[in-house]
Design a protein around this motif. Structure first.
Motif, PDB file in Angstrom:
ATOM      1  N   ALA A  50       0.837  -1.199   0.000  1.00  0.00           N
ATOM      2  CA  ALA A  50       0.000   0.000   0.000  1.00  0.00           C
ATOM      3  C   ALA A  50       0.874   1.252   0.000  1.00  0.00           C
ATOM      4  N   GLU A  51       1.928   1.248   0.817  1.00  0.00           N
ATOM      5  CA  GLU A  51       2.855   2.390   0.848  1.00  0.00           C
ATOM      6  C   GLU A  51       3.505   2.600  -0.516  1.00  0.00           C
ATOM      7  N   LEU A  52       3.985   1.513  -1.110  1.00  0.00           N
ATOM      8  CA  LEU A  52       4.643   1.603  -2.416  1.00  0.00           C
ATOM      9  C   LEU A  52       3.678   2.092  -3.488  1.00  0.00           C
ATOM     10  N   TYR A  53       2.455   1.585  -3.460  1.00  0.00           N
ATOM     11  CA  TYR A  53       1.440   1.994  -4.444  1.00  0.00           C
ATOM     12  C   TYR A  53       1.163   3.490  -4.323  1.00  0.00           C
ATOM     13  N   TYR A  65       8.016  -7.004  -6.152  1.00  0.00           N
ATOM     14  CA  TYR A  65       8.266  -6.924  -4.715  1.00  0.00           C
ATOM     15  C   TYR A  65       7.753  -8.183  -4.012  1.00  0.00           C
ATOM     16  N   PHE A  66       6.536  -8.601  -4.339  1.00  0.00           N
ATOM     17  CA  PHE A  66       5.961  -9.803  -3.732  1.00  0.00           C
ATOM     18  C   PHE A  66       6.753 -11.039  -4.135  1.00  0.00           C
ATOM     19  N   ASP A  67       7.165 -11.080  -5.410  1.00  0.00           N
ATOM     20  CA  ASP A  67       7.931 -12.222  -5.900  1.00  0.00           C
ATOM     21  C   ASP A  67       9.262 -12.338  -5.161  1.00  0.00           C
ATOM     22  N   LYS A  68       9.958 -11.224  -4.994  1.00  0.00           N
ATOM     23  CA  LYS A  68      11.244 -11.226  -4.286  1.00  0.00           C
ATOM     24  C   LYS A  68      11.072 -11.614  -2.816  1.00  0.00           C
ATOM     25  N   ALA A  69       9.918 -11.297  -2.254  1.00  0.00           N
ATOM     26  CA  ALA A  69       9.643 -11.661  -0.863  1.00  0.00           C
ATOM     27  C   ALA A  69       9.207 -13.123  -0.734  1.00  0.00           C
ATOM     28  N   GLY A  70       9.014 -13.787  -1.876  1.00  0.00           N
ATOM     29  CA  GLY A  70       8.599 -15.189  -1.854  1.00  0.00           C
ATOM     30  C   GLY A  70       7.126 -15.394  -1.556  1.00  0.00           C
ATOM     31  N   ALA A  77       0.305 -20.138  -6.177  1.00  0.00           N
ATOM     32  CA  ALA A  77       0.743 -19.402  -7.360  1.00  0.00           C
ATOM     33  C   ALA A  77       1.262 -18.015  -6.971  1.00  0.00           C
ATOM     34  N   LYS A  78       2.084 -17.444  -7.846  1.00  0.00           N
ATOM     35  CA  LYS A  78       2.553 -16.075  -7.631  1.00  0.00           C
ATOM     36  C   LYS A  78       1.352 -15.139  -7.659  1.00  0.00           C
ATOM     37  N   ILE A  79       1.472 -14.027  -6.954  1.00  0.00           N
ATOM     38  CA  ILE A  79       0.386 -13.044  -6.922  1.00  0.00           C
ATOM     39  C   ILE A  79       0.713 -11.966  -7.946  1.00  0.00           C
ATOM     40  N   SER A  80      -0.196 -11.752  -8.872  1.00  0.00           N
ATOM     41  CA  SER A  80       0.024 -10.771  -9.936  1.00  0.00           C
ATOM     42  C   SER A  80      -0.152  -9.353  -9.409  1.00  0.00           C
ATOM     43  N   GLY A  81       0.328  -8.395 -10.172  1.00  0.00           N
ATOM     44  CA  GLY A  81       0.139  -6.992  -9.804  1.00  0.00           C
ATOM     45  C   GLY A  81      -1.330  -6.630  -9.714  1.00  0.00           C
ATOM     46  N   THR A  82      -2.122  -7.128 -10.648  1.00  0.00           N
ATOM     47  CA  THR A  82      -3.566  -6.882 -10.611  1.00  0.00           C
ATOM     48  C   THR A  82      -4.166  -7.472  -9.342  1.00  0.00           C
TER      49      THR A  82
END
Length: 174
Positions: A50-53, A65-70, A77-82
């Motif tokens: 939320a801060e980054l957005y 960011y979410f992908d790098k955080a695992g 599944a990975k969480i998409s930007g949408t």
């Protein structure tokens, strides 16, 4: 099967009338004894998202960011930007619930339909602890609306949306 389904629908509706969720698979929460409880490590990622957005990060940047955080969704599944933006704009993240957003129209095929007013919806304010405070939640909603109005999408890079097009490099964001 239809009789069992009708009984199940009755129980679900009774829960909704009492302001209780039937199920919940939202990232950041887990359902424990009929109540939504925050998953601390997931909530921390959502707060930072939320801060980054609000700082201007795009959906792709949030997904990275979410992908790098695992971080992965409920089904691995990975969480998409949408998906991240949808999470940040979901009323549950502020502590409220809108129940019966979808409805099972066929018990055999398990087909669900989005509820556009065909069935009663139940809004429960302050039903659980929010991950975002209301002020931040309102800012996220306002930022999403601004991006949709200004960019015609959720702040995505226009060239990435059309990256398969041979003319994608000629497209410019407004």
């Amino acid at each position: 099967a239809r009789s069992v389904s009708e009984n199940q629908k009755w129980r679900i509706k009774a829960n909704f009338e009492q302001g209780l969720p039937w199920s919940a698979t939202m990232y950041g929460y887990r359902l424990v004894d009929g109540k939504l409880e925050i998953v601390p490590e997931e909530a921390a990622l959502l707060r930072r998202a939320a801060e980054l957005y609000l700082e201007g990060h795009t959906q792709e940047m949030l997904a990275d960011y979410f992908d790098k955080a695992g971080a992965v969704g409920r089904h691995g599944a990975k969480i998409s930007g949408t998906g991240i933006i949808q999470l940040l704009c979901n009323e549950k993240i502020a502590g409220d619930m809108l129940l019966q957003k979808t409805h099972c129209i066929d018990p055999i095929s398990k087909i669900h339909k989005v509820n556009h007013g065909e069935w009663t919806q139940y809004f429960v304010e302050g039903s659980h602890e929010g991950i975002l405070d209301r002020e931040t939640y309102k800012k996220v909603l306002a930022e999403r609306a601004r991006r949709v109005e200004v960019l015609g999408m959720d702040g995505r890079d226009c060239t990435r949306k059309h990256r398969d097009s041979p003319l994608s490099l000629l497209k410019r964001c407004p």
